[in-house]
Design a protein around this motif. Structure first.
Motif, PDB file in Angstrom:
ATOM      1  N   GLN A   1       0.805  -1.223   0.000  1.00 11.04           N
ATOM      2  CA  GLN A   1       0.000   0.000   0.000  1.00 11.04           C
ATOM      3  C   GLN A   1       0.840   1.277   0.000  1.00 11.04           C
ATOM      4  N   GLY A   2       2.090   1.187   0.369  1.00 10.02           N
ATOM      5  CA  GLY A   2       2.962   2.359   0.384  1.00 10.02           C
ATOM      6  C   GLY A   2       2.599   3.401   1.428  1.00 10.02           C
ATOM      7  N   PHE A   3       2.110   2.969   2.568  1.00 12.80           N
ATOM      8  CA  PHE A   3       1.751   3.891   3.642  1.00 12.80           C
ATOM      9  C   PHE A   3       2.977   4.668   4.115  1.00 12.80           C
ATOM     10  N   GLN A   4       2.795   5.968   4.377  1.00 17.27           N
ATOM     11  CA  GLN A   4       3.877   6.810   4.884  1.00 17.27           C
ATOM     12  C   GLN A   4       3.904   6.861   6.401  1.00 17.27           C
ATOM     13  N   ASP A   5       2.760   6.620   7.043  1.00 20.37           N
ATOM     14  CA  ASP A   5       2.642   6.789   8.488  1.00 20.37           C
ATOM     15  C   ASP A   5       2.430   5.465   9.218  1.00 20.37           C
ATOM     16  N   VAL A   6       2.782   4.356   8.577  1.00 24.92           N
ATOM     17  CA  VAL A   6       2.594   3.040   9.179  1.00 24.92           C
ATOM     18  C   VAL A   6       3.947   2.366   9.361  1.00 24.92           C
ATOM     19  N   ILE A   7       4.201   1.937  10.585  1.00 27.47           N
ATOM     20  CA  ILE A   7       5.403   1.167  10.916  1.00 27.47           C
ATOM     21  C   ILE A   7       4.955  -0.268  11.134  1.00 27.47           C
ATOM     22  N   TYR A   8       5.640  -1.203  10.513  1.00 28.01           N
ATOM     23  CA  TYR A   8       5.276  -2.614  10.636  1.00 28.01           C
ATOM     24  C   TYR A   8       6.367  -3.351  11.403  1.00 28.01           C
ATOM     25  N   HIS A   9       5.941  -4.187  12.350  1.00 31.61           N
ATOM     26  CA  HIS A   9       6.881  -5.039  13.081  1.00 31.61           C
ATOM     27  C   HIS A   9       6.291  -6.442  13.198  1.00 31.61           C
TER      28      HIS A   9
END
Length: 105
Positions: free
Chosen positions: A44-52
């Motif tokens: 999705q190319g989210f700018q405000d999402v951090i994935y762990h």
């Protein structure tokens, strides 16, 4: 926290971003063993999402521990703990929370 629910996570992220008082960052703590959720989010190319990805099912308490520890390390004072299948009910939920806090101070 999410566990093998990649089909739900995009709807939850959308509801968080659609708040009248949206979060600065969304941290996804994934208890899944597969990469499906990671691929869905990264696609999705989210700018405000951090994935762990935890790498194992640490349960809600394990995910909360990591999430709260990481967001505190990043300097956030206000942290909303939510679950992928229980997003905010309406667009004003965060705004209402902060309005209530302002009334108390």
């Amino acid at each position: 926290m999410i566990y093998e629910c990649s089909e739900i996570i995009l709807n939850t992220i959308n509801k968080l971003q659609s708040q009248t008082f949206p979060p600065e960052v969304i941290l996804i703590v994934d208890n899944s063993n597969s990469n499906l959720t990671k691929e869905v989010i990264q696609g999705q190319g989210f700018q405000d999402v951090i994935y762990h990805q935890v790498g194992y099912n640490s349960g809600p308490a394990g995910a909360a521990y990591y999430g709260l520890k990481e967001l505190t390390r990043l300097g956030y004072d206000w942290i909303y703990w939510g679950d992928d299948d229980n997003p905010p009910r309406d667009r004003h939920e965060f705004e209402d929370l902060f309005t209530g806090i302002e009334k108390l101070t």
